[in-house]
Write a protein that holds these residues in place. Structure first.
Motif, PDB file in Angstrom:
ATOM      1  N   ARG A 139     -32.870  86.541  75.697  1.00 46.88           N
ATOM      2  CA  ARG A 139     -31.911  86.656  74.592  1.00 46.88           C
ATOM      3  C   ARG A 139     -30.920  85.498  74.558  1.00 46.88           C
ATOM      4  O   ARG A 139     -30.195  85.333  73.573  1.00 46.88           O
ATOM      5  N   THR A 140     -30.837  84.755  75.631  1.00 47.75           N
ATOM      6  CA  THR A 140     -29.833  83.695  75.731  1.00 47.75           C
ATOM      7  C   THR A 140     -30.494  82.380  76.127  1.00 47.75           C
ATOM      8  O   THR A 140     -31.636  82.339  76.556  1.00 47.75           O
ATOM      9  N   GLY A 141     -29.752  81.310  75.993  1.00 51.33           N
ATOM     10  CA  GLY A 141     -30.236  80.016  76.460  1.00 51.33           C
ATOM     11  C   GLY A 141     -31.370  79.463  75.614  1.00 51.33           C
ATOM     12  O   GLY A 141     -31.642  79.903  74.497  1.00 51.33           O
ATOM     13  N   ARG A 142     -32.061  78.488  76.183  1.00 46.36           N
ATOM     14  CA  ARG A 142     -33.078  77.764  75.421  1.00 46.36           C
ATOM     15  C   ARG A 142     -34.306  78.600  75.120  1.00 46.36           C
ATOM     16  O   ARG A 142     -35.079  78.258  74.226  1.00 46.36           O
ATOM     17  N   ALA A 143     -34.516  79.711  75.845  1.00 44.07           N
ATOM     18  CA  ALA A 143     -35.680  80.549  75.577  1.00 44.07           C
ATOM     19  C   ALA A 143     -35.483  81.432  74.348  1.00 44.07           C
ATOM     20  O   ALA A 143     -36.459  81.941  73.789  1.00 44.07           O
ATOM     21  N   SER A 144     -34.239  81.639  73.920  1.00 44.09           N
ATOM     22  CA  SER A 144     -33.983  82.550  72.800  1.00 44.09           C
ATOM     23  C   SER A 144     -34.412  81.939  71.467  1.00 44.09           C
ATOM     24  O   SER A 144     -34.881  82.643  70.578  1.00 44.09           O
ATOM     25  N   ARG A 145     -34.225  80.610  71.329  1.00 41.55           N
ATOM     26  CA  ARG A 145     -34.639  79.932  70.096  1.00 41.55           C
ATOM     27  C   ARG A 145     -35.370  78.643  70.481  1.00 41.55           C
ATOM     28  O   ARG A 145     -34.810  77.550  70.390  1.00 41.55           O
ATOM     29  N   PRO A 146     -36.601  78.771  70.919  1.00 40.67           N
ATOM     30  CA  PRO A 146     -37.336  77.590  71.392  1.00 40.67           C
ATOM     31  C   PRO A 146     -37.683  76.643  70.252  1.00 40.67           C
ATOM     32  O   PRO A 146     -38.539  76.947  69.420  1.00 40.67           O
ATOM     33  N   ASP A 147     -36.989  75.503  70.182  1.00 46.10           N
ATOM     34  CA  ASP A 147     -37.290  74.524  69.148  1.00 46.10           C
ATOM     35  C   ASP A 147     -37.906  73.257  69.720  1.00 46.10           C
ATOM     36  O   ASP A 147     -38.170  72.306  68.978  1.00 46.10           O
TER      37      ASP A 147
END
Length: 209
Positions: A139-147
């Motif tokens: 839910r947090t960090g770079r894994a939450s919105r992998p672009d």
């Protein structure tokens, strides 16, 4: 095999030295399986022995050792073939990796004096805590919105950890039900209770009681 093949796949992107390979591997997997740099160089030596990588040589800027004098490696044609085979061959399940928890439970149910039910409960608590940590990371960090591709890679690793933890909890629930039934049928050892004579004490009066 996975570390060996992963290193070859990374070297397909260009020459690297051992510290770069370790950093690239951990960046893509979220350092879930940290690598010791000694392990990296040992693997590189074996890959070189097998003709899958080679030292970079030559005077060109791309081919020269880096500014810190680290030896650079690049993948050979044979190494590229192995990478291709790795990506196109399913991971075999005929020889599953050793599972410490399964081994622990298998041994525990065959020995007297082991509180297997408590073992299951303790493990469930620990696994549930790990599952909550993995879910929080999703839910947090770079894994939450992998672009970025590296972020997507880390998110997929987290998915694997979440699914594994959920499956382990379901398996522990199953084990608990099986153990309860086995206990009712008299197939399971019950924990031995310590006797007074077996309890160590520094108090002479207590020991005489």
């Amino acid at each position: 095999m996975s570390i060996r093949a992963a290193m070859l796949a990374l070297l397909e992107q260009g020459p690297m030295h051992g510290y770069q390979l370790r950093a690239e591997f951990e960046q893509r997997t979220g350092a879930t399986w940290p690598l010791n740099v000694g392990q990296v160089y040992t693997t590189l030596s074996r890959l070189e022995r097998d003709g899958l990588v080679e030292h970079v040589s030559g005077a060109g800027a791309e081919d020269a050792p880096d500014q810190n004098g680290q030896v650079m490696y690049r993948v050979t044609d044979s190494g590229r073939v192995e990478v291709s085979e790795w990506f196109t061959t399913p991971v075999p399940r005929t020889q599953p990796p050793r599972d410490e928890l399964a081994i622990k439970l298998a041994i525990a149910v065959t020995l007297p004096g082991v509180d297997v039910a408590a073992l299951v409960q303790q493990q469930r608590t620990a696994t549930m805590s790990a599952l909550q940590d993995y879910t929080r990371l999703k839910r947090t960090g770079r894994a939450s919105r992998p672009d970025q591709p590296e972020d997507l890679a880390w998110s997929l690793v987290l998915d694997s950890l979440v699914f594994d933890a959920e499956a382990e909890i379901r398996w522990l629930d199953h084990c608990e039900a099986r153990l309860r039934r086995a206990a009712l049928e008299g197939q399971l050892h019950t924990p031995a209770r310590p006797t007074r004579s077996s309890v160590a004490t520094d108090d002479p009066e207590e020991a005489r009681r």
